[in-house]
Write a protein that holds these residues in place. Structure first.
Motif, mmCIF file in Angstrom:
data_model
loop_
_atom_site.group_PDB
_atom_site.id
_atom_site.type_symbol
_atom_site.label_atom_id
_atom_site.label_comp_id
_atom_site.label_asym_id
_atom_site.label_seq_id
_atom_site.Cartn_x
_atom_site.Cartn_y
_atom_site.Cartn_z
ATOM 1 N N THR A 50 0.836 -1.206 0.000
ATOM 2 C CA THR A 50 0.000 0.000 0.000
ATOM 3 C C THR A 50 0.868 1.253 0.000
ATOM 4 O OG1 THR A 50 -0.174 -0.051 2.400
ATOM 5 C CG2 THR A 50 -1.939 -1.117 1.155
ATOM 6 N N ALA A 53 1.967 1.846 -3.457
ATOM 7 C CA ALA A 53 0.847 2.391 -4.236
ATOM 8 C C ALA A 53 0.691 3.887 -3.957
ATOM 9 C CB ALA A 53 -0.432 1.646 -3.911
ATOM 10 N N HIS A 54 0.836 4.287 -2.700
ATOM 11 C CA HIS A 54 0.752 5.715 -2.355
ATOM 12 C C HIS A 54 1.913 6.492 -2.961
ATOM 13 C CE1 HIS A 54 -2.723 5.554 0.235
ATOM 14 N NE2 HIS A 54 -2.189 4.587 0.957
ATOM 15 N N GLU A 56 3.478 5.717 -5.710
ATOM 16 C CA GLU A 56 3.202 5.831 -7.146
ATOM 17 C C GLU A 56 2.153 6.899 -7.422
ATOM 18 O OE1 GLU A 56 2.316 1.798 -8.183
ATOM 19 O OE2 GLU A 56 4.396 1.400 -8.757
ATOM 20 N N GLU A 57 1.163 7.017 -6.544
ATOM 21 C CA GLU A 57 0.175 8.091 -6.680
ATOM 22 C C GLU A 57 0.843 9.452 -6.567
ATOM 23 O OE1 GLU A 57 -3.546 8.336 -4.480
ATOM 24 O OE2 GLU A 57 -3.542 6.151 -4.449
ATOM 25 N N ASN A 60 2.678 10.151 -9.751
ATOM 26 C CA ASN A 60 1.748 10.583 -10.798
ATOM 27 C C ASN A 60 1.306 12.022 -10.589
ATOM 28 O OD1 ASN A 60 1.814 8.164 -12.191
ATOM 29 N ND2 ASN A 60 0.127 7.305 -11.024
ATOM 30 N N TYR A 61 1.108 12.424 -9.339
ATOM 31 C CA TYR A 61 0.749 13.802 -9.031
ATOM 32 C C TYR A 61 1.864 14.757 -9.452
ATOM 33 C CZ TYR A 61 -0.005 18.023 -6.322
ATOM 34 O OH TYR A 61 -0.144 19.328 -5.948
#
Length: 109
Positions: A50, A53-54, A56-57, A60-61
């Motif tokens: 997780t 995943a954060h 990677e978010e 992307n931001y």
């Protein structure tokens, strides 16, 4: 932490650092943001799917913000101009020249 997950995490970390503004000298101390990101990556728990995943978010931001700034600069070139220059260029865009009394002494006309 599995080796695949660790490799993925390192890749995301490197990509995040590439998206941030570069440091002037590598010998200089890291910026507080660089320190904070490094500390967060060091403190990730062993089951960090997780957390990856954060991260990677967040990556992307950062990419979206960089693209947004590039688009603003491309399609609003007058954003960093003073008011007088913006008015002159707007008049030129519609095929007009400003009357001489509105031209400043800086333009040389």
């Amino acid at each position: 932490m599995s080796t695949a997950n660790l490799t993925r995490l390192r890749s995301v970390y490197r990509n995040i650092l590439r998206e941030l503004p570069p440091r002037p000298l590598l010998a200089s101390p890291p910026a507080p943001l660089h320190k904070r990101i490094r500390d967060n990556f060091r403190e990730m728990p062993s089951d960090s799917s997780t957390a990856v995943a954060h991260a990677e978010e967040f990556l992307n931001y950062l990419r979206a913000q960089r693209t947004y700034v590039q688009l603003i600069e491309r399609y609003n070139p007058s954003i960093d101009m003073d008011e007088e220059e913006r008015v002159r260029l707007t008049a030129r865009r519609v095929g007009m020249d400003l009357p001489p009394e509105f031209m400043s002494d800086k333009s040389g006309k």
